[in-house]
Design a protein around this motif. Structure first.
Motif, PDB file in Angstrom:
ATOM      1  N   ARG A  96       0.829  -1.191   0.000  1.00  6.52           N
ATOM      2  CA  ARG A  96       0.000   0.000   0.000  1.00  6.52           C
ATOM      3  C   ARG A  96       0.871   1.252   0.000  1.00  6.52           C
ATOM      4  O   ARG A  96       1.898   1.302   0.682  1.00  6.52           O
ATOM      5  CB  ARG A  96      -0.912   0.027   1.229  1.00  6.52           C
ATOM      6  N   ALA A  97       0.451   2.256  -0.751  1.00 10.12           N
ATOM      7  CA  ALA A  97       1.113   3.554  -0.752  1.00 10.12           C
ATOM      8  C   ALA A  97       0.039   4.633  -0.827  1.00 10.12           C
ATOM      9  O   ALA A  97      -0.999   4.453  -1.491  1.00 10.12           O
ATOM     10  CB  ALA A  97       2.071   3.685  -1.936  1.00 10.12           C
ATOM     11  N   SER A  98       0.271   5.762  -0.138  1.00 12.64           N
ATOM     12  CA  SER A  98      -0.725   6.820  -0.143  1.00 12.64           C
ATOM     13  C   SER A  98      -0.071   8.180   0.071  1.00 12.64           C
ATOM     14  O   SER A  98       1.018   8.287   0.648  1.00 12.64           O
ATOM     15  CB  SER A  98      -1.783   6.580   0.948  1.00 12.64           C
ATOM     16  N   TYR A  99      -0.752   9.215  -0.413  1.00  8.06           N
ATOM     17  CA  TYR A  99      -0.354  10.599  -0.193  1.00  8.06           C
ATOM     18  C   TYR A  99      -1.616  11.393   0.118  1.00  8.06           C
ATOM     19  O   TYR A  99      -2.665  11.191  -0.513  1.00  8.06           O
ATOM     20  CB  TYR A  99       0.334  11.185  -1.426  1.00  8.06           C
ATOM     21  N   ALA A 100      -1.533  12.304   1.091  1.00  9.13           N
ATOM     22  CA  ALA A 100      -2.684  13.126   1.438  1.00  9.13           C
ATOM     23  C   ALA A 100      -2.224  14.415   2.104  1.00  9.13           C
ATOM     24  O   ALA A 100      -1.202  14.452   2.790  1.00  9.13           O
ATOM     25  CB  ALA A 100      -3.639  12.373   2.367  1.00  9.13           C
ATOM     26  N   LYS A 101      -2.979  15.472   1.883  1.00 14.05           N
ATOM     27  CA  LYS A 101      -2.750  16.769   2.529  1.00 14.05           C
ATOM     28  C   LYS A 101      -4.078  17.237   3.092  1.00 14.05           C
ATOM     29  O   LYS A 101      -5.046  17.410   2.353  1.00 14.05           O
ATOM     30  CB  LYS A 101      -2.210  17.783   1.526  1.00 14.05           C
ATOM     31  N   ASP A 102      -4.128  17.401   4.411  1.00 14.77           N
ATOM     32  CA  ASP A 102      -5.394  17.758   5.045  1.00 14.77           C
ATOM     33  C   ASP A 102      -5.103  18.390   6.391  1.00 14.77           C
ATOM     34  O   ASP A 102      -3.984  18.314   6.910  1.00 14.77           O
ATOM     35  CB  ASP A 102      -6.272  16.514   5.228  1.00 14.77           C
ATOM     36  N   ILE A 103      -6.113  19.009   6.971  1.00 16.79           N
ATOM     37  CA  ILE A 103      -5.975  19.581   8.296  1.00 16.79           C
ATOM     38  C   ILE A 103      -6.576  18.623   9.314  1.00 16.79           C
ATOM     39  O   ILE A 103      -7.610  17.984   9.060  1.00 16.79           O
ATOM     40  CB  ILE A 103      -6.650  20.971   8.379  1.00 16.79           C
ATOM     41  N   THR A 104      -5.922  18.477  10.446  1.00 17.06           N
ATOM     42  CA  THR A 104      -6.320  17.473  11.419  1.00 17.06           C
ATOM     43  C   THR A 104      -5.863  17.910  12.804  1.00 17.06           C
ATOM     44  O   THR A 104      -5.465  19.062  12.998  1.00 17.06           O
ATOM     45  CB  THR A 104      -5.728  16.095  11.048  1.00 17.06           C
ATOM     46  N   TYR A 105      -5.906  16.989  13.762  1.00 13.83           N
ATOM     47  CA  TYR A 105      -5.447  17.259  15.132  1.00 13.83           C
ATOM     48  C   TYR A 105      -4.462  16.174  15.550  1.00 13.83           C
ATOM     49  O   TYR A 105      -4.426  15.097  14.953  1.00 13.83           O
ATOM     50  CB  TYR A 105      -6.630  17.296  16.110  1.00 13.83           C
ATOM     51  N   ASP A 106      -3.692  16.474  16.590  1.00 13.21           N
ATOM     52  CA  ASP A 106      -2.673  15.511  17.021  1.00 13.21           C
ATOM     53  C   ASP A 106      -3.285  14.182  17.426  1.00 13.21           C
ATOM     54  O   ASP A 106      -2.719  13.133  17.165  1.00 13.21           O
ATOM     55  CB  ASP A 106      -1.824  16.093  18.157  1.00 13.21           C
ATOM     56  N   ARG A 107      -4.458  14.193  18.040  1.00 10.26           N
ATOM     57  CA  ARG A 107      -5.078  12.931  18.473  1.00 10.26           C
ATOM     58  C   ARG A 107      -5.459  12.063  17.278  1.00 10.26           C
ATOM     59  O   ARG A 107      -5.409  10.832  17.358  1.00 10.26           O
ATOM     60  CB  ARG A 107      -6.309  13.218  19.337  1.00 10.26           C
ATOM     61  N   ASP A 108      -5.846  12.698  16.157  1.00 13.36           N
ATOM     62  CA  ASP A 108      -6.185  11.930  14.964  1.00 13.36           C
ATOM     63  C   ASP A 108      -4.932  11.365  14.302  1.00 13.36           C
ATOM     64  O   ASP A 108      -4.950  10.249  13.765  1.00 13.36           O
ATOM     65  CB  ASP A 108      -6.944  12.802  13.974  1.00 13.36           C
TER      66      ASP A 108
ATOM     67  N   GLU B 102       0.817  17.067   5.668  1.00 21.70           N
ATOM     68  CA  GLU B 102       1.071  16.577   4.321  1.00 21.70           C
ATOM     69  C   GLU B 102       1.906  15.309   4.451  1.00 21.70           C
ATOM     70  O   GLU B 102       3.050  15.361   4.885  1.00 21.70           O
ATOM     71  CB  GLU B 102       1.804  17.624   3.487  1.00 21.70           C
ATOM     72  N   ARG B 103       1.329  14.159   4.071  1.00 19.94           N
ATOM     73  CA  ARG B 103       1.895  12.876   4.471  1.00 19.94           C
ATOM     74  C   ARG B 103       1.974  11.888   3.305  1.00 19.94           C
ATOM     75  O   ARG B 103       1.053  11.762   2.501  1.00 19.94           O
ATOM     76  CB  ARG B 103       1.029  12.268   5.579  1.00 19.94           C
ATOM     77  N   PHE B 104       3.095  11.173   3.275  1.00 22.30           N
ATOM     78  CA  PHE B 104       3.270  10.047   2.355  1.00 22.30           C
ATOM     79  C   PHE B 104       3.508   8.798   3.189  1.00 22.30           C
ATOM     80  O   PHE B 104       4.315   8.817   4.131  1.00 22.30           O
ATOM     81  CB  PHE B 104       4.454  10.274   1.419  1.00 22.30           C
ATOM     82  N   THR B 105       2.819   7.715   2.878  1.00 26.41           N
ATOM     83  CA  THR B 105       2.962   6.471   3.634  1.00 26.41           C
ATOM     84  C   THR B 105       3.188   5.307   2.673  1.00 26.41           C
ATOM     85  O   THR B 105       2.720   5.308   1.530  1.00 26.41           O
ATOM     86  CB  THR B 105       1.716   6.177   4.485  1.00 26.41           C
ATOM     87  N   LEU B 106       3.890   4.317   3.182  1.00 26.58           N
ATOM     88  CA  LEU B 106       4.176   3.104   2.414  1.00 26.58           C
ATOM     89  C   LEU B 106       4.140   1.919   3.367  1.00 26.58           C
ATOM     90  O   LEU B 106       4.712   1.987   4.464  1.00 26.58           O
ATOM     91  CB  LEU B 106       5.551   3.205   1.751  1.00 26.58           C
ATOM     92  N   GLY B 107       3.460   0.862   2.978  1.00 28.33           N
ATOM     93  CA  GLY B 107       3.354  -0.307   3.845  1.00 28.33           C
ATOM     94  C   GLY B 107       3.356  -1.603   3.059  1.00 28.33           C
ATOM     95  O   GLY B 107       2.851  -1.673   1.928  1.00 28.33           O
ATOM     96  N   TYR B 108       3.949  -2.622   3.672  1.00 26.80           N
ATOM     97  CA  TYR B 108       3.984  -3.957   3.067  1.00 26.80           C
ATOM     98  C   TYR B 108       3.765  -4.986   4.169  1.00 26.80           C
ATOM     99  O   TYR B 108       4.316  -4.869   5.275  1.00 26.80           O
ATOM    100  CB  TYR B 108       5.322  -4.219   2.390  1.00 26.80           C
ATOM    101  N   SER B 109       2.975  -5.995   3.876  1.00 27.77           N
ATOM    102  CA  SER B 109       2.756  -7.075   4.833  1.00 27.77           C
ATOM    103  C   SER B 109       2.702  -8.410   4.102  1.00 27.77           C
ATOM    104  O   SER B 109       2.235  -8.500   2.958  1.00 27.77           O
ATOM    105  CB  SER B 109       1.460  -6.853   5.624  1.00 27.77           C
ATOM    106  N   TYR B 110       3.184  -9.436   4.789  1.00 27.28           N
ATOM    107  CA  TYR B 110       3.156 -10.798   4.271  1.00 27.28           C
ATOM    108  C   TYR B 110       2.670 -11.716   5.372  1.00 27.28           C
ATOM    109  O   TYR B 110       3.216 -11.714   6.486  1.00 27.28           O
ATOM    110  CB  TYR B 110       4.545 -11.242   3.802  1.00 27.28           C
TER     111      TYR B 110
END
Length: 216
Positions: free
Chosen positions: A51-63, A92-100
């Motif tokens: 999985r890979a994702s990019y997003a830019k949004d306003i949020t809070y530290d708890r989220d 503004e965040r980029f994430t990458l994940g792999y699972s087996y």
């Protein structure tokens, strides 16, 4: 980040599934602080998921601390790092994940890069995270988990002079035993080593935790 929070906003997105293994989501929008682009792709093949994702949004530290991958129940020690603040945070965040997933084992690799700006004072920081975990089921009632986590905070921008950089390594080993349908026992050892630009924020910690869970 604009102080003006009134006005119209819009958002549009589309999902494309070219086959049963692949899902692509893209979208964008406009809110009071600017545009909100986002995109993600997920690919599954037999026992593997990427999985890979990019997003830019306003949020809070708890989220932010609630975790990047919403469909997984992540333990507290690998939730996404951020600053403690009552202010909204532009993330503004980029994430990458792999699972087996094998018959009795599961390997998970996760990484994220997040540029965060606090609305209250405009201070900017970059947060980086990487985690690797291996779960092994020794028997029907016993599971062992090993995990390595790396976090880094890097202040950036003219307004971030009071934000200190830091680097944290965390290693843990955990064993869980199901005693019956309602009771389980968990033993966990964890070692943390943190370095910081501010010496009072540096520490090393050894922690041993024994937990008895009762589900009813």
């Amino acid at each position: 980040v604009s102080d003006e929070i009134d006005g119209d906003f819009w958002d549009v997105g589309v999902r494309w599934t070219p086959n049963g293994r692949t899902t692509v989501d893209v979208g964008t929008g406009d809110r009071f602080f600017g545009d909100t682009p986002r995109g993600s792709i997920q690919y599954r093949h037999k026992r593997s998921t990427l999985r890979a994702s990019y997003a830019k949004d306003i949020t809070y530290d708890r989220d932010i601390r609630s975790g990047t991958f919403e469909d997984e129940q992540l333990p507290e020690d690998i939730l996404d790092p951020t600053t403690i603040s009552n202010s909204p945070i532009l993330d503004e965040r980029f994430t990458l994940g792999y699972s087996y997933s094998g018959r009795r084992s599961k390997l998970s690799l996760q990484a994220s890069h997040s540029d965060q700006t606090r609305a209250e004072d405009g201070r900017d920081s970059t947060f980086k995270r990487f985690s690797a975990s291996l779960d092994r089921q020794l028997s029907r009632h016993t599971t062992v988990t090993g995990r390595v986590i790396w976090n880094e905070q890097v202040p950036r921008g003219e307004r971030s002079e009071l934000v200190f950089g830091s680097e944290t390594w965390r290693y843990s080993l955990e064993a869980q035993r199901d005693l019956n349908q309602e009771l389980s026992l968990r033993l966990r050892y964890e070692y943390t080593d943190r370095e910081s630009d501010r010496i009072t924020n540096e520490y090393q910690e050894n922690r041993l935790t024994l937990t008895l869970n009762f589900d009813f």
